[in-house]
Write a protein that holds these residues in place. Structure first.
Motif, mmCIF file in Angstrom:
data_model
loop_
_atom_site.group_PDB
_atom_site.id
_atom_site.type_symbol
_atom_site.label_atom_id
_atom_site.label_comp_id
_atom_site.label_asym_id
_atom_site.label_seq_id
_atom_site.Cartn_x
_atom_site.Cartn_y
_atom_site.Cartn_z
ATOM 1 N N ARG A 1 -0.214 22.813 -4.201
ATOM 2 C CA ARG A 1 1.049 22.090 -4.030
ATOM 3 C C ARG A 1 1.481 22.185 -2.581
ATOM 4 O O ARG A 1 1.463 23.260 -2.002
ATOM 5 C CB ARG A 1 2.145 22.709 -4.891
ATOM 6 N N LEU A 2 1.881 21.069 -2.023
ATOM 7 C CA LEU A 2 2.440 21.094 -0.680
ATOM 8 C C LEU A 2 3.788 21.782 -0.747
ATOM 9 O O LEU A 2 4.531 21.622 -1.722
ATOM 10 C CB LEU A 2 2.574 19.680 -0.137
ATOM 11 N N ASP A 3 4.121 22.567 0.264
ATOM 12 C CA ASP A 3 5.383 23.301 0.274
ATOM 13 C C ASP A 3 6.560 22.367 0.043
ATOM 14 O O ASP A 3 6.686 21.333 0.692
ATOM 15 C CB ASP A 3 5.569 24.034 1.604
ATOM 16 N N GLY A 4 7.387 22.738 -0.909
ATOM 17 C CA GLY A 4 8.585 21.969 -1.204
ATOM 18 C C GLY A 4 8.326 20.708 -2.005
ATOM 19 O O GLY A 4 9.245 19.941 -2.274
ATOM 20 N N GLY B 1 -6.995 31.844 -0.869
ATOM 21 C CA GLY B 1 -7.432 30.537 -0.387
ATOM 22 C C GLY B 1 -6.271 29.633 -0.075
ATOM 23 O O GLY B 1 -6.244 28.944 0.955
ATOM 24 N N LEU B 2 -5.249 29.644 -0.941
ATOM 25 C CA LEU B 2 -4.062 28.814 -0.706
ATOM 26 C C LEU B 2 -3.280 29.284 0.524
ATOM 27 O O LEU B 2 -2.851 28.469 1.339
ATOM 28 C CB LEU B 2 -3.153 28.829 -1.930
ATOM 29 N N VAL B 3 -3.127 30.584 0.646
ATOM 30 C CA VAL B 3 -2.380 31.135 1.791
ATOM 31 C C VAL B 3 -3.072 30.743 3.100
ATOM 32 O O VAL B 3 -2.432 30.409 4.079
ATOM 33 C CB VAL B 3 -2.219 32.665 1.649
ATOM 34 N N ALA B 4 -4.406 30.738 3.094
ATOM 35 C CA ALA B 4 -5.164 30.405 4.306
ATOM 36 C C ALA B 4 -4.932 28.971 4.765
ATOM 37 O O ALA B 4 -5.076 28.673 5.948
ATOM 38 C CB ALA B 4 -6.652 30.641 4.075
ATOM 39 N N ILE B 5 -4.545 28.085 3.844
ATOM 40 C CA ILE B 5 -4.277 26.701 4.243
ATOM 41 C C ILE B 5 -2.779 26.421 4.324
ATOM 42 O O ILE B 5 -2.339 25.272 4.340
ATOM 43 C CB ILE B 5 -4.987 25.679 3.316
ATOM 44 N N GLY B 6 -2.003 27.516 4.363
ATOM 45 C CA GLY B 6 -0.577 27.370 4.591
ATOM 46 C C GLY B 6 0.247 27.089 3.364
ATOM 47 O O GLY B 6 1.400 26.651 3.476
ATOM 48 N N ILE B 7 -0.303 27.361 2.207
ATOM 49 C CA ILE B 7 0.441 27.157 0.963
ATOM 50 C C ILE B 7 0.744 28.529 0.388
ATOM 51 O O ILE B 7 -0.163 29.263 0.004
ATOM 52 C CB ILE B 7 -0.347 26.299 -0.033
ATOM 53 N N ASN B 8 2.008 28.854 0.341
ATOM 54 C CA ASN B 8 2.430 30.157 -0.195
ATOM 55 C C ASN B 8 2.870 29.957 -1.624
ATOM 56 O O ASN B 8 3.976 29.533 -1.878
ATOM 57 C CB ASN B 8 3.560 30.752 0.665
ATOM 58 N N LYS B 9 2.017 30.263 -2.533
ATOM 59 C CA LYS B 9 2.264 30.055 -3.976
ATOM 60 C C LYS B 9 3.398 30.912 -4.442
ATOM 61 O O LYS B 9 3.535 32.036 -4.134
ATOM 62 C CB LYS B 9 0.976 30.370 -4.735
ATOM 63 N N ALA C 1 0.842 -1.193 0.000
ATOM 64 C CA ALA C 1 0.000 0.000 0.000
ATOM 65 C C ALA C 1 0.878 1.245 0.000
ATOM 66 O O ALA C 1 1.878 1.326 0.695
ATOM 67 C CB ALA C 1 -0.901 0.011 1.223
ATOM 68 N N ILE C 2 0.489 2.202 -0.805
ATOM 69 C CA ILE C 2 1.184 3.486 -0.861
ATOM 70 C C ILE C 2 0.158 4.556 -0.520
ATOM 71 O O ILE C 2 -0.915 4.601 -1.109
ATOM 72 C CB ILE C 2 1.777 3.738 -2.265
ATOM 73 N N THR C 3 0.502 5.382 0.424
ATOM 74 C CA THR C 3 -0.410 6.469 0.766
ATOM 75 C C THR C 3 0.066 7.757 0.114
ATOM 76 O O THR C 3 1.256 8.037 0.063
ATOM 77 C CB THR C 3 -0.499 6.656 2.291
ATOM 78 N N ASN C 4 -0.882 8.496 -0.393
ATOM 79 C CA ASN C 4 -0.582 9.773 -1.038
ATOM 80 C C ASN C 4 -1.227 10.898 -0.250
ATOM 81 O O ASN C 4 -2.363 10.760 0.208
ATOM 82 C CB ASN C 4 -1.133 9.793 -2.466
ATOM 83 N N PRO C 5 -0.532 12.030 -0.105
ATOM 84 C CA PRO C 5 -1.161 13.162 0.556
ATOM 85 C C PRO C 5 -2.305 13.687 -0.311
ATOM 86 O O PRO C 5 -2.321 13.489 -1.520
ATOM 87 C CB PRO C 5 -0.033 14.184 0.670
ATOM 88 N N GLY C 6 -3.259 14.326 0.318
ATOM 89 C CA GLY C 6 -4.388 14.853 -0.432
ATOM 90 C C GLY C 6 -4.948 16.099 0.219
ATOM 91 O O GLY C 6 -4.399 16.616 1.188
ATOM 92 N N VAL C 7 -6.048 16.558 -0.316
ATOM 93 C CA VAL C 7 -6.744 17.730 0.207
ATOM 94 C C VAL C 7 -7.787 17.223 1.206
ATOM 95 O O VAL C 7 -8.643 16.422 0.852
ATOM 96 C CB VAL C 7 -7.449 18.507 -0.917
#
Length: 144
Positions: A108-111, A136-144, A4-10
């Protein structure tokens, strides 16, 4: 042996926070928008429509999120990526749900090189839609 491989998601929580933040940003500027978040597979995770936002923009916002989630880059970048390739322009323009103007951003997750979804905004100008999506992205901790 692990297979099993787990992938990050929303997460549902992140999707909800992102659409609410985009709407709050639009409210501060007097814009009326529709905003959607899709997971990496393009499935709708969250959607908000501001009262008075264009009804036709509902599907456009959802399709911007779908397009950004499908390809992992800004919807605004489509035409520059296709360039002068007429075959690609004709072929892709015939695809349902593909949006080639601004307002859709990948999540995109940071990095991370991989993306986990997309956010799409429609109802204001392309630039304003993208600003709301970025909020919206900044609010969830993603700095585009």
């Amino acid at each position: 042996m692990q297979v099993a491989i787990t992938n990050p998601g929303v997460s549902a929580e992140a999707a909800a926070v992102a659409v609410h933040a985009a709407v709050r940003y639009a409210e501060r500027h007097g814009w009326k928008i529709n905003v959607a978040v899709a997971d990496r597979s393009g499935n709708l995770m969250a959607f908000l429509r501001m009262p008075g936002a264009f009804v036709h923009s509902i599907e456009i916002a959802i399709d911007k999120a779908y397009t950004a989630a499908s390809f992992g880059f800004r919807t605004k970048d489509w035409m520059s990526i296709v360039g002068a390739d007429e075959g690609m322009k004709l072929g892709f323009s015939a695809q349902p749900r593909l949006i080639v103007f601004g307002g859709g951003l990948p999540i995109r997750l940071d990095g991370e090189a991989e993306w986990v979804g997309g956010i799409g905004v429609s109802g204001a100008s392309e630039e304003q839609d993208e600003e709301c999506a970025l909020a919206g992205l900044v609010a969830i901790g993603i700095n585009k």
